[in-house]
Design a protein around this motif. Structure first.
Motif: not given
Length: 485
Positions: A323-331
């Motif tokens: 989830a944290f990686s998803w958020s970073l790469f969504a940014f």
């Protein structure tokens, strides 16, 4: 069509500008409520079972929620087209509040399951409305930032959910995990009534009265049956009944789509699952990515516990790296300097998801916890890079009534994909020996060592199907945008 470089936006072009702040906060609260309810319920389930009993029916605490959420999501787009957004939102918040009270005050597991079903219907409507409202509330240039923000909300829920559930249980009881929804529901209702335009739904051509109600009841019945079949697979452990139930569910769903396509007021987009169309191929990609992703939801924390001896909390946070990686790469995805870079991210994402599955299998084969954690980060990066670009392309690839239907159905078909993937994963787990029907525990350390990698290799293969389909979708988008330019 191009996306400009994300230079600092003037106030009128910010997602938190005065005219958009209420809508942005409402979307954050709606998506956050849906996310955190899942994490919190998982965390407090052992306390619920100790208090109310019924461990043999614990599956329904989750399946009743998901069943009703999928049903509500399928109905929401058509409801928004007919009534506008305010009335469905009122109904959804009332159902969520009522379900939370029923679940929080229940003295039996059956009552709690009924409360979870009401919660699921309310949450299903809310999450579908949140996505359907994005094209209404924001210009297309701001939508990447909206999706990046919502991905951050999911990551925050993954981080805070287990902790907040533990605190609420210690300070009072597991009941607080449900009752805490009440003030949030009130705030959500106020924000949405502030954010939504006062106008009602656009005029819709009246449908022929003859046969209209009978056809709607038939579609509703087929929808309920298909959702039930695709959800109840979580309780089946024998390969033949599991395979037959999945096949029956998909057959009923196919019949539903055929009847719905011929109806004057549709529940689904006109091109849903028609593989030759942009929307149809896109919906298949969404559901297949979710099918492949279901294996992580079912086994990742359990494998962390039995293979490396992690605690529940430690295993949960290793899983939350996704989830944290998803958020970073969504940014990162939302900051793409141009459309060419966006389309590169779109094509790359599913291959990273397949790569993350493969790395998970290799980590299990080599009993490497660092590789296991890295696999979660790689998988999350794949989702983060492509998800919001895919969703936005489908939302704005539809027009008129279909834009509402496409926008609201996207989170629903993702949930349906997870339900189907859960059944398929269960079938594969039995066939590979990872799970033995009748065992007291989900998996054993010996079973993980012998068969744990196999199921991830198989799901990596499944993930390659939407990855290759995404290349075709990318070419269709390029051709379409050249014509529009």
């Amino acid at each position: 069509m191009t996306v400009t470089s994300p230079a600092p936006l003037p106030a009128s072009q910010s997602i938190f500008s005065p005219d958009r702040a209420a809508g942005t906060l409402a979307l954050m609260l709606g998506v956050g409520s849906h996310a955190i309810n899942g994490f919190v319920t998982t965390a407090v389930l052992p306390d619920i079972i100790r208090d109310l009993g019924g461990q043999d029916r614990a599956f329904w605490v989750f399946s009743s929620f998901e069943m009703m959420a999928i049903l509500a999501g399928c109905l929401t787009g058509a409801s928004k087209v007919k009534f506008g957004a305010r009335l469905p939102f009122l109904v959804a918040t009332l159902l969520l509040a009522g379900g939370s009270v029923l679940a929080g005050l229940s003295t039996s597991l059956e009552g709690l399951i009924a409360g979870r079903a009401l919660q699921g219907f309310g949450e299903g409507m809310i999450i579908a409305l949140c996505y359907a409202l994005i094209p209404d509330l924001f210009p297309q240039t701001l939508v990447p930032r909206v999706f990046a923000l919502l991905a951050g909300v999911w990551a925050l829920a993954a981080g805070l959910g287990p902790v907040s559930a533990g605190l609420l249980s210690e300070l009072w009881s597991w009941r607080a995990a449900f009752l805490v929804n009440l003030p949030l529901v009130v705030l959500l209702f106020v924000l949405m009534n502030t954010a939504l335009p006062a106008s009602t739904a656009p005029a819709v051509a009246p449908a022929s009265h003859e046969g209209r109600h009978g056809r709607f009841v038939l579609r509703l019945a087929l929808l309920a049956v298909s959702i039930f079949l695709l959800t109840v697979i979580g309780e089946l452990h024998e390969p033949l009944p599991l395979a037959l139930t999945i096949l029956a569910g998909l057959t009923v769903a196919g019949l539903l789509l055929r009847i719905d396509a011929a109806s004057p007021r549709r529940l689904f987009p006109r091109d849903a699952f028609r593989i030759r169309t942009l929307i149809g191929l896109g919906t298949w990609i969404v559901i297949l990515i979710s099918v492949a992703a279901a294996v992580r939801a079912i086994f990742v924390t359990t494998i962390g516990q039995v293979l490396w001896g992690l605690s529940v909390t430690q295993a949960s946070y290793v899983a939350a790296l996704l989830a944290f990686s998803w958020s970073l790469f969504a940014f990162i995805s939302s900051r793409a300097p141009d459309r060419q870079r966006e389309l590169l991210y779109l094509a790359l994402g599913p291959f990273l998801i397949a790569g993350g599955m493969t790395l998970t299998a290799l980590a299990i084969d080599n009993a490497s916890l660092p590789a296991f954690a890295l696999a979660a980060i790689v998988t999350g990066a794949g989702h983060g890079l492509c998800n919001q670009i895919l969703m936005r392309s489908l939302m704005y690839g539809a027009t008129g009534e279909d834009q509402n239907l496409v926008s609201s159905i996207l989170p629903t078909i993702s949930s349906a994909g997870i339900a189907i993937g859960g059944g398929l994963t269960g079938l594969l787990a039995i066939m590979t020996g990872l799970v033995a029907p009748g065992e007291a525990t989900l998996v054993t350390r010996d079973a993980v060592i012998q068969s744990g990698a196999s199921i991830y290799y198989l799901n990596a293969g499944i993930a390659l199907v939407p990855a290759l389909a995404m290349l075709v979708l990318r070419q269709r988008l390029i051709r379409r945008e050249r014509v529009l330019d």
